[in-house]
Write a protein that holds these residues in place. Structure first.
Motif, short mmCIF file in Angstrom:
data_model
loop_
_atom_site.label_atom_id
_atom_site.label_comp_id
_atom_site.label_asym_id
_atom_site.label_seq_id
_atom_site.Cartn_x
_atom_site.Cartn_y
_atom_site.Cartn_z
N HIS A 101 0.81 -1.22 0.00
CA HIS A 101 0.00 0.00 0.00
C HIS A 101 0.85 1.27 0.00
O HIS A 101 0.34 2.34 -0.31
CB HIS A 101 -0.97 -0.03 1.18
N THR A 102 2.12 1.15 0.34
CA THR A 102 3.01 2.30 0.15
C THR A 102 3.16 2.61 -1.34
O THR A 102 3.26 3.77 -1.75
CB THR A 102 4.39 2.02 0.75
N VAL A 139 -7.73 1.18 -1.78
CA VAL A 139 -7.48 -0.13 -1.16
C VAL A 139 -8.77 -0.85 -0.75
O VAL A 139 -8.71 -2.02 -0.38
CB VAL A 139 -6.58 0.03 0.09
N SER A 140 -9.91 -0.17 -0.81
CA SER A 140 -11.14 -0.81 -0.31
C SER A 140 -12.16 -1.09 -1.40
O SER A 140 -13.04 -1.94 -1.23
CB SER A 140 -11.80 0.08 0.75
N TYR A 141 -12.02 -0.42 -2.55
CA TYR A 141 -13.03 -0.55 -3.60
C TYR A 141 -13.20 -2.00 -4.06
O TYR A 141 -14.32 -2.48 -4.29
CB TYR A 141 -12.66 0.34 -4.79
N SER A 142 -12.09 -2.72 -4.19
CA SER A 142 -12.16 -4.08 -4.74
C SER A 142 -13.00 -4.99 -3.86
O SER A 142 -13.67 -5.90 -4.36
CB SER A 142 -10.76 -4.65 -4.93
N LEU A 143 -12.99 -4.79 -2.54
CA LEU A 143 -13.82 -5.61 -1.66
C LEU A 143 -15.30 -5.42 -1.99
O LEU A 143 -16.07 -6.38 -2.05
CB LEU A 143 -13.57 -5.23 -0.20
N CYS A 144 -15.67 -4.17 -2.21
CA CYS A 144 -17.05 -3.86 -2.54
C CYS A 144 -17.42 -4.44 -3.92
O CYS A 144 -18.50 -5.02 -4.08
CB CYS A 144 -17.24 -2.34 -2.53
N GLU A 200 -6.88 1.56 6.99
CA GLU A 200 -5.79 1.86 6.07
C GLU A 200 -4.80 2.87 6.66
O GLU A 200 -5.18 3.86 7.27
CB GLU A 200 -6.34 2.39 4.74
N PHE A 201 -3.53 2.59 6.46
CA PHE A 201 -2.49 3.46 7.00
C PHE A 201 -1.50 3.90 5.93
O PHE A 201 -1.29 5.09 5.71
CB PHE A 201 -1.75 2.74 8.13
N ALA A 219 -5.52 5.70 12.47
CA ALA A 219 -4.36 4.83 12.28
C ALA A 219 -3.06 5.62 12.40
O ALA A 219 -2.09 5.17 13.05
CB ALA A 219 -4.44 4.14 10.92
N SER A 220 -3.01 6.80 11.79
CA SER A 220 -1.78 7.60 11.85
C SER A 220 -1.63 8.27 13.22
O SER A 220 -0.51 8.58 13.65
CB SER A 220 -1.75 8.64 10.72
N TYR A 221 -2.76 8.50 13.92
CA TYR A 221 -2.68 9.04 15.29
C TYR A 221 -1.97 8.03 16.20
O TYR A 221 -1.08 8.41 16.98
CB TYR A 221 -4.08 9.33 15.81
N VAL A 222 -2.34 6.75 16.08
CA VAL A 222 -1.69 5.71 16.88
C VAL A 222 -0.20 5.66 16.56
O VAL A 222 0.65 5.61 17.45
CB VAL A 222 -2.35 4.34 16.61
N PHE A 223 0.13 5.72 15.27
CA PHE A 223 1.52 5.68 14.83
C PHE A 223 2.30 6.86 15.41
O PHE A 223 3.42 6.71 15.93
CB PHE A 223 1.58 5.72 13.31
#
Length: 266
Positions: A101-102, A139-144, A200-201, A219-223
């Motif tokens: 995903h990078t 990153v999420s469209y394909s699941l749908c 997603e991160f 996610a980025s807050y935790v990071f």
């Protein structure tokens, strides 16, 4: 009979300890590391609540965008599986699963950054909330799309053919007959895309950045809190994410039960 008895005894012996160790134990480790000081600091942190708001809004918009595109993919899946656009879309639907995903974030940055969209600002679309939406969508469209395609496969083709015989165009038959009959798939696709967007991160931080109070998400807050050595606050935010995920899973389960009950009643 002997091999069957062996299989029955081996499966729980292997599954249960591995499941408890690799799935349940890490989640419990987060919960057991919660402390009052960290919870107080996090829940009174305005930046945390802005990250929560950013996460929910951008995940919702990414899922909505994903649903719109996925409905288009379902149309091609029903009528035009031999068309070049369907074959390309079908192939690329699996790409986010294998692609780091990078790399997705870098691709978005080059496509929608200042090189092509510099007329919108110094960074183009990058490092904005819209960039976060696009990163989550990618990153999420394909699941749908996969979920809706599975729903379309369950549709009785004869019903569509009857609608066409009565004068409906392919588009009319798709929207009047097919989509209403696959409500469960549409609902599940949206919830799955929303859930995936929440987590997603990499793509988000590469393209949307990690600007506290602006483009930062949970996610980025935790990071960030881990990087800053504020582990107690990171744990609190992480447990908040788990609770949010559990609520989504419960909503997904409720939706499936609701549609299953509706089918039985009908």
């Amino acid at each position: 009979m002997a091999p069957q008895r062996i299989n029955k005894s081996i499966v729980p012996f292997v599954f249960v300890p591995l499941f408890l160790l690799l799935v349940v134990f890490p989640l419990l480790a987060l919960v057991f590391n919660l402390d009052v000081e960290g919870m107080t600091a996090t829940l009174t942190d305005q930046v945390f609540w802005i990250a929560v708001r950013n996460t929910l809004w951008t995940a919702f918009l990414a899922s909505l965008l994903g649903l719109i595109v996925a409905i288009g993919f379902g149309y091609y899946h029903l009528y035009s599986q031999q068309s070049p656009i369907y074959k390309v879309a079908n192939l690329l639907n699996d790409l986010p699963i294998a692609l780091p995903h990078t790399v997705a974030g870098l691709a978005l940055l080059l496509a929608f950054g200042r090189n092509n969209f510099g007329f919108l600002g110094n960074t183009g679309l990058a490092f904005t909330l819209f960039a976060v939406v696009l990163g989550m969508f990618f990153v999420s469209y394909s699941l749908c799309a996969r979920t809706i395609a599975s729903g379309v496969d369950q549709t009785e083709r004869e019903v569509v053919d009857v609608a066409r015989t009565l004068g409906d165009t392919p588009t009319q038959a798709y929207f009047k007959i097919v989509l209403p009959s696959i409500g469960e798939a549409v609902f599940s696709g949206f919830v799955l895309a929303f859930s995936r967007s929440l987590s997603e991160f990499a793509a988000v931080i590469m393209f949307g950045g990690n600007l506290p109070g602006r483009t930062q998400v949970l996610a980025s807050y935790v990071f960030t809190k881990v990087e800053e050595g504020e582990l107690e606050m990171a744990v609190t935010a992480a447990v908040f994410c788990i609770l949010l995920s559990v609520m989504l899973v419960a909503a997904l389960s409720w939706g499936r039960s609701h549609y299953a009950h509706s089918r039985v009643v009908a």
